[in-house]
Design an enzyme around this catalytic site. Sequence first.
Site, PDB file in Angstrom:
ATOM      1  CD  GLU A   1      43.983   3.159  31.496  1.00 21.68           C
ATOM      2  OE1 GLU A   1      43.447   3.050  30.382  1.00 21.68           O
ATOM      3  OE2 GLU A   1      43.944   4.209  32.155  1.00 21.68           O
TER       4      GLU A   1
ATOM      5  CD  GLU B   1      47.851   6.513  32.114  1.00 20.45           C
ATOM      6  OE1 GLU B   1      46.791   7.081  31.793  1.00 20.45           O
ATOM      7  OE2 GLU B   1      48.267   5.492  31.550  1.00 20.45           O
TER       8      GLU B   1
END
Length: 473
Positions: A176, A367
């Site tokens: 991320e 995810e």
Amino acid sequence: MTTSNPVVFPDGFLWGGATAANQIEGAYDQGGKGLSIQDVMPNGIVAPRTEVPTPDNLKLEAIDFYHRYAEDIALFAEMGFSVFRFSIAWSRIFPNGDEEAPNEEGLAFYDRVLDELEKHGIEPLVTISHYETPLHLAETYDGWVSRDLIGFYERYVRVLFERYGHRVKRWLTFNEINSVLHAPLLSGGINTPKDRLAPSALFQAAHHELVASALATKIAHETDPDIQVGCMVIAMPIYPLTPAPADVLAVMNADHANLMFSDVHTRGAYPGYALRYFRENDIELDITDEDREILTNTVDFVSFSYYMSLCETADPTKSAGEGNIMGGVPNPHLPASEWGWQIDPVGLRVVLNQFWDRWGKPLFIVENGLGAKDRLVEVDGVKTVVDDYRISYLNDHLVQVAEAVADGVQVLGYTSWGPIDLVSASTAQMSKRYGFIYVDRDDDGSGTLTRYRKKSFDWYGEVIRSNGASLTR
Ligand code: BG6
């Protein structure tokens, strides 16, 4: 456009789960490991760090994957995983981050994990840096604000590719990466508190990470042309709160802030809107000619996390959504999880199409999942969790993945977040559970760490065995 087509996934679609070292391994001071920033963040991103590790930090022991990895991987194999995403703890390999030589004991641990995966025919997908910068790099260099981190990261990835490159064919450079603008310590190991951090320093840190990521891609391809490197970003479709042009413009600006990272990763240069933003906000970056050259090493695929969408508006009286580090305002049409994360399966199809249209690179959903409070019960004498809410969340998201595939989007695979319960990144709780496997550990640290199969365990196994055909619209 709606359709009644059957749910179809491509042959060879990779199915599995995703974790991060600091949220599962525990053994924070074993095997020669140094401290990472997570060892002094007992409350996730909510409260400031502590000076030293404190006993209330659940990540210090986590779910003890460090000692139980064989049992856990066997459970993943029982569900039929073809891929397992995990991260290597940088501070196990370089305890301080800036040493010359790696820690052999740390390297040997991941050899054992890879052996176990190989035994079960599960492909590894490895995150090189997942919110776990060595603490020494945060304290001594202010993390990625310092250009020195590029060199330390380069040394680290060279060691990883040399040791594991023959058996790990897919790597993710930073988890991320676009979260660094919102959570500088967690994401960028930046010790200076966010409210004292100048925008130039923050964007300089982001730039250093982008250069380091491109350098890793270059080194990987030189090591072995079969190695595929992906970036990893938070994917968050943003909708205008109203059709007012000012709200649409607010969406465009928020999209730019999120997508700048993957624009650089996939195109090899900063987009014009970023340069304008820097120019008009007195953000002066040190970008060398060598940096520009390195950035041209673009990624092979784009991976992302997807949990929620959000709305944007130009109206300053509307407040940000609960529990969401990326800002935005709540969508009045969507329900939310117990932690206020709004649930939007269709947003996953939207974002898959948006990314495919924008970059034309293969996509990997690494995810996605529902954090929920689970209750261990006994059914037919067996302890389990009847987690129909999780099954329904995952079913609905996966149906939208199939829709995107039908739209022509190339999707490599899907790893649900936290296939086994783990410590939450944002709140550092155990009670925010994502797993198909329940772990007996509570927020106060009590529990036996025994693993139990939830109802979703069999459900996901069937989804994998049928390559998605068992999903219901
Ligand atoms: C992602 C992170 O942001 O979301 C994971 O990459 C994290 O590390 C996951 O665990 C879910 O968030 P949380 O806060 O519920 O653990």
